[in-house]
Scaffold this motif. Sequence first.
Motif, PDB file in Angstrom:
ATOM      1  N   PHE A  69     -16.579  -3.633   4.039  1.00  0.00           N
ATOM      2  CA  PHE A  69     -17.393  -2.869   3.096  1.00  0.00           C
ATOM      3  C   PHE A  69     -18.803  -2.738   3.653  1.00  0.00           C
ATOM      4  CE2 PHE A  69     -14.101  -4.987   0.559  1.00  0.00           C
ATOM      5  CZ  PHE A  69     -13.451  -3.868   0.099  1.00  0.00           C
ATOM      6  N   PRO A  79     -20.087   3.182  -3.604  1.00  0.00           N
ATOM      7  CA  PRO A  79     -21.043   3.064  -2.493  1.00  0.00           C
ATOM      8  C   PRO A  79     -20.883   4.175  -1.468  1.00  0.00           C
ATOM      9  CG  PRO A  79     -19.961   0.972  -2.904  1.00  0.00           C
ATOM     10  CD  PRO A  79     -19.245   1.992  -3.722  1.00  0.00           C
ATOM     11  N   PHE A  92      -7.197  -4.656   8.799  1.00  0.00           N
ATOM     12  CA  PHE A  92      -6.968  -3.238   9.072  1.00  0.00           C
ATOM     13  C   PHE A  92      -7.390  -2.874  10.493  1.00  0.00           C
ATOM     14  CE2 PHE A  92      -7.028  -3.578   4.542  1.00  0.00           C
ATOM     15  CZ  PHE A  92      -6.106  -2.649   4.119  1.00  0.00           C
ATOM     16  N   ALA A 106      -2.637  -5.481  -5.159  1.00  0.00           N
ATOM     17  CA  ALA A 106      -3.619  -6.419  -5.695  1.00  0.00           C
ATOM     18  C   ALA A 106      -2.962  -7.670  -6.258  1.00  0.00           C
ATOM     19  CB  ALA A 106      -4.456  -5.734  -6.772  1.00  0.00           C
ATOM     20  N   HIS A 135     -21.581  -1.785   2.455  1.00  0.00           N
ATOM     21  CA  HIS A 135     -22.729  -2.144   1.618  1.00  0.00           C
ATOM     22  C   HIS A 135     -22.771  -3.641   1.322  1.00  0.00           C
ATOM     23  CE1 HIS A 135     -19.328  -1.751  -1.001  1.00  0.00           C
ATOM     24  NE2 HIS A 135     -19.983  -2.328  -1.978  1.00  0.00           N
ATOM     25  N   GLU A 188      -9.345   3.811   3.926  1.00  0.00           N
ATOM     26  CA  GLU A 188      -8.969   2.451   4.305  1.00  0.00           C
ATOM     27  C   GLU A 188      -9.770   1.421   3.505  1.00  0.00           C
ATOM     28  OE1 GLU A 188      -9.194   1.246   8.500  1.00  0.00           O
ATOM     29  OE2 GLU A 188      -7.015   1.326   8.475  1.00  0.00           O
ATOM     30  N   LEU A 189     -11.021   1.792   3.141  1.00  0.00           N
ATOM     31  CA  LEU A 189     -11.828   0.865   2.341  1.00  0.00           C
ATOM     32  C   LEU A 189     -11.217   0.672   0.958  1.00  0.00           C
ATOM     33  CD1 LEU A 189     -15.596   1.623   3.012  1.00  0.00           C
ATOM     34  CD2 LEU A 189     -14.239  -0.320   3.733  1.00  0.00           C
ATOM     35  N   GLU A 204      -8.063   0.885   0.311  1.00  0.00           N
ATOM     36  CA  GLU A 204      -6.887   0.050   0.505  1.00  0.00           C
ATOM     37  C   GLU A 204      -7.289  -1.399   0.723  1.00  0.00           C
ATOM     38  OE1 GLU A 204      -4.733   1.911   3.657  1.00  0.00           O
ATOM     39  OE2 GLU A 204      -3.784   3.305   2.258  1.00  0.00           O
ATOM     40  N   ALA A 205      -8.384  -1.592   1.472  1.00  0.00           N
ATOM     41  CA  ALA A 205      -8.861  -2.952   1.697  1.00  0.00           C
ATOM     42  C   ALA A 205      -9.208  -3.596   0.359  1.00  0.00           C
ATOM     43  CB  ALA A 205     -10.072  -2.941   2.620  1.00  0.00           C
ATOM     44  N   ALA A 206      -9.842  -2.848  -0.525  1.00  0.00           N
ATOM     45  CA  ALA A 206     -10.216  -3.398  -1.827  1.00  0.00           C
ATOM     46  C   ALA A 206      -8.964  -3.758  -2.630  1.00  0.00           C
ATOM     47  CB  ALA A 206     -11.079  -2.398  -2.588  1.00  0.00           C
ATOM     48  N   ARG A 207      -7.972  -2.866  -2.591  1.00  0.00           N
ATOM     49  CA  ARG A 207      -6.726  -3.158  -3.315  1.00  0.00           C
ATOM     50  C   ARG A 207      -6.041  -4.378  -2.721  1.00  0.00           C
ATOM     51  NH1 ARG A 207      -3.643   2.095  -2.577  1.00  0.00           N
ATOM     52  NH2 ARG A 207      -1.843   0.992  -3.384  1.00  0.00           N
ATOM     53  N   ASP A 208      -6.065  -4.441  -1.396  1.00  0.00           N
ATOM     54  CA  ASP A 208      -5.432  -5.551  -0.691  1.00  0.00           C
ATOM     55  C   ASP A 208      -6.104  -6.872  -1.065  1.00  0.00           C
ATOM     56  OD1 ASP A 208      -3.504  -6.246   1.501  1.00  0.00           O
ATOM     57  OD2 ASP A 208      -5.335  -7.078   2.365  1.00  0.00           O
ATOM     58  N   LEU A 209      -7.390  -6.812  -1.403  1.00  0.00           N
ATOM     59  CA  LEU A 209      -8.143  -8.027  -1.737  1.00  0.00           C
ATOM     60  C   LEU A 209      -8.243  -8.194  -3.248  1.00  0.00           C
ATOM     61  CD1 LEU A 209     -10.806  -7.613   1.041  1.00  0.00           C
ATOM     62  CD2 LEU A 209      -9.170  -9.464   0.905  1.00  0.00           C
ATOM     63  N   TYR A 210      -7.218  -7.787  -3.939  1.00  0.00           N
ATOM     64  CA  TYR A 210      -7.017  -8.060  -5.371  1.00  0.00           C
ATOM     65  C   TYR A 210      -7.971  -7.334  -6.308  1.00  0.00           C
ATOM     66  CZ  TYR A 210      -5.413 -12.018  -2.596  1.00  0.00           C
ATOM     67  OH  TYR A 210      -4.868 -12.793  -1.614  1.00  0.00           O
ATOM     68  N   ALA A 211      -8.652  -6.267  -5.849  1.00  0.00           N
ATOM     69  CA  ALA A 211      -9.601  -5.589  -6.723  1.00  0.00           C
ATOM     70  C   ALA A 211      -8.854  -4.830  -7.822  1.00  0.00           C
ATOM     71  CB  ALA A 211     -10.461  -4.622  -5.921  1.00  0.00           C
ATOM     72  N   THR A 225     -16.110   0.701  -8.139  1.00  0.00           N
ATOM     73  CA  THR A 225     -17.502   0.279  -7.936  1.00  0.00           C
ATOM     74  C   THR A 225     -17.741  -0.250  -6.528  1.00  0.00           C
ATOM     75  OG1 THR A 225     -17.004  -1.922  -8.802  1.00  0.00           O
ATOM     76  CG2 THR A 225     -17.890  -0.310 -10.345  1.00  0.00           C
ATOM     77  N   GLN A 226     -16.732  -0.847  -5.908  1.00  0.00           N
ATOM     78  CA  GLN A 226     -16.953  -1.478  -4.611  1.00  0.00           C
ATOM     79  C   GLN A 226     -16.576  -0.594  -3.432  1.00  0.00           C
ATOM     80  OE1 GLN A 226     -18.513  -4.375  -4.203  1.00  0.00           O
ATOM     81  NE2 GLN A 226     -18.739  -4.454  -6.416  1.00  0.00           N
ATOM     82  N   LEU A 255       0.827  -1.201   0.000  1.00  0.00           N
ATOM     83  CA  LEU A 255       0.000   0.000   0.000  1.00  0.00           C
ATOM     84  C   LEU A 255       0.864   1.255   0.000  1.00  0.00           C
ATOM     85  CD1 LEU A 255      -2.629  -1.215   2.603  1.00  0.00           C
ATOM     86  CD2 LEU A 255      -2.953  -0.999   0.141  1.00  0.00           C
ATOM     87  N   PHE A 266     -15.082 -11.316  -1.012  1.00  0.00           N
ATOM     88  CA  PHE A 266     -14.609 -10.245  -1.902  1.00  0.00           C
ATOM     89  C   PHE A 266     -13.333 -10.622  -2.664  1.00  0.00           C
ATOM     90  CE2 PHE A 266     -12.724  -6.339  -3.247  1.00  0.00           C
ATOM     91  CZ  PHE A 266     -13.782  -5.498  -3.496  1.00  0.00           C
ATOM     92  N   GLN A 314     -12.946  -2.232 -10.054  1.00  0.00           N
ATOM     93  CA  GLN A 314     -13.609  -2.801  -8.874  1.00  0.00           C
ATOM     94  C   GLN A 314     -13.422  -1.913  -7.645  1.00  0.00           C
ATOM     95  OE1 GLN A 314     -11.683  -6.610  -9.201  1.00  0.00           O
ATOM     96  NE2 GLN A 314     -13.633  -7.658  -9.520  1.00  0.00           N
TER      97      GLN A 314
END
Lengths: 345, 339
Positions: A82, B251, A76, A68, A84, B229-230, B232-239, B246-247, A47, A93, B243
């Motif tokens: 998320f 939202p 974290f 990714a 939603h 942080e959200l 980063e979480a998405a990037r961390d989870l391969y988005a 959108t994710q 990151l 996810f 994505q």
Amino acid sequence: MAQVQKNFGSHKALKGVDLEVREGEFFTLLGPSGCGKTTLLRIIAGLELPDSGHVFLGGRDITRLPAAKRQVNTVFQSYALFPHLNTFENVAFGLKARQTENSEVRRRVGEKLEMMSLGGLERRYPHQLSGGQKQRVALARALVNEPDILLLDEPMSALDAHLRAQVQEELRRLQRELKQTFILVTHDQDEAMVVSDRLAVMRDGLVEQVGEPREVYSKPRNQFVAEFLGAANIIAARRDGGRVMTSLGSFDLSAAPQWDEGRLAIRPERILLGQAPAGDPNWIQAKVSEAIYRGQSLDVWLAPAQGPADDYRLRVRTQSKEPLRPGDQVSLFFPPEDLVALDHA
Amino acid sequence: MTPGQNQPPEKQTPAHGGPPLMKPSPGEEPGPGLVTWYGGIHRQRDLRLKGSALLGPGLAWLLIFLAIPCSGLVILSFARRGDFGDIHWIWNLDNYKRLLGYGLFGWTPDHLIILGRSLLVGLVSTLICILLAYPLTFYIATRPPKTRNWLLLLLVVPFWTNVVVRTYGWLLVLSPQLPPARIAAFFGFIETGAPLFPGSFATYLGLVSTFLPFMALPLYSSLERLDWELLEAARDLYASRWQVFTQAILPQTRPGLTVGVIVTFIPAMAMFVVTDLLGGARYMLIGNLIQNQFSTSRDWPFGAALCLALMALTMIGLMLYRRWGDPRDKNEKSGGAAP
């Protein structure tokens, strides 16, 4: 063997850090806030980019690999669920982002939810979960991807003390069962002691000491480590032949210091109370100035008969059943193997 | 690990599965000062008296400026235009028939085409505004606070000028002598010596430049509070990048986007100044048509019918947008307020 090495300069957050984390171990980055431990974790996660230096994972340089594309997942600090998506969708996810087949997603997510005792909460949204549940969802969401390294960024800081102690033990058990590499960031030394196989104490962007909790606790390298990891009595000292002279008296050490003038440290629970004639090596006389009963131990503040200053107090933690009152005269024994000569840094 | 076994019972959320019905937050509760000043509302009678006193001004405003004029339009739309532009109160459906294309000379789709074109122009300019506003506000929101305020000021400055003046400004900019038209002519998009208006390019340019701040400001207020942080979480989870958008971004910014769409789409549908000047005859929109009925043609009853048609069309557009919006919207909003 997962080898993580890093050196980088320029940026003040981290002033050149070298670390090696072994595969399958629970490693902890411990330090006060602002020491760079979170920055280091974010670099491992991908990151953040280091200004210089390299990160290796299993021999492969992953320094410039985007987050990714790393087989590294993070829990974290605020869990970052998320809002939603419900529990199931949150955990799924990572698998879905990698286009895993639906039946496979269901199987693996179900497995992890079961493991984390989250069965029945699949349809709940994050705001309908308690703090502990959210944390387990965050753990499941990271672990379901079977990462090479699981990173935990102070995951316990949002939990109350009672729950925290429990989660620490569970986290340790979980890591033993999965045999995956965990890297935890924390500023809580008790937490680090409980969970880690090995830990690194950090300060101002530098690693001060790396080792097993027992080793780092009983043989702190310098005053910072000694005081950050529990309480310590620090005594200025001067080497005199085979012994060490201090204002309290002269002491024998099992490991002779490298310096001529420096400091000694001893843990409060290592100092023994007893009766011995004054003048014997490693024995000194002191007067009780305050005694605090803590249930499992008795903390005593003592004024030594001769010391560096009138208000200098030694801290002793004892299991003694005899009550000690302010003004009582006692003799103290400093075991040679528990007196540690500190480095200057 | 089996975290559930020897754990104290964790606090449970309501069993009905939905978000908590009432969620008092510190900001919502009236302070003791307000209660002392206004008096508590404990009985049904208090609620009726004191409650209606609070609601009164707002309701009066809506009644006088919205309900009454709209009812007037409805009544008017069933009347007939006299020979000299006066109004004959003869109830009939002629205006609506005419709206649907049935006139003196048989059926023509003219009015329906204008309605459809207005809808299209409204939708396209809203879409362009969204596409421009996201990167723009993202850029602003990631600047240091001081720079941010300057950039926001720049975004708002056009508001200080009347839209007619700004549109005349565009006429000048797009005139044949200036670089934009010359460059376009050089590449053969238009004839040499011709201005860049009227036409769809000029129309959208005018509309988008007018409405971009309406989209950007509410979107900015959402983006400013973005939980990074959200992302980063998405990037961390391969988005992938898409994505992540959108994710993690969409939202979180949907409340701002919704406001932006509403305040852009509604006026864009009804805009007539910009289209009048920059669109030319080919770009007759419902706004222009309505304006004509109330001014040149002096056909108020038909104008009223057109107004109602526009309102209906706008409502349909917004309903479609709501349908597109996530059905779990409500969950999301209460979720965002949770600590």
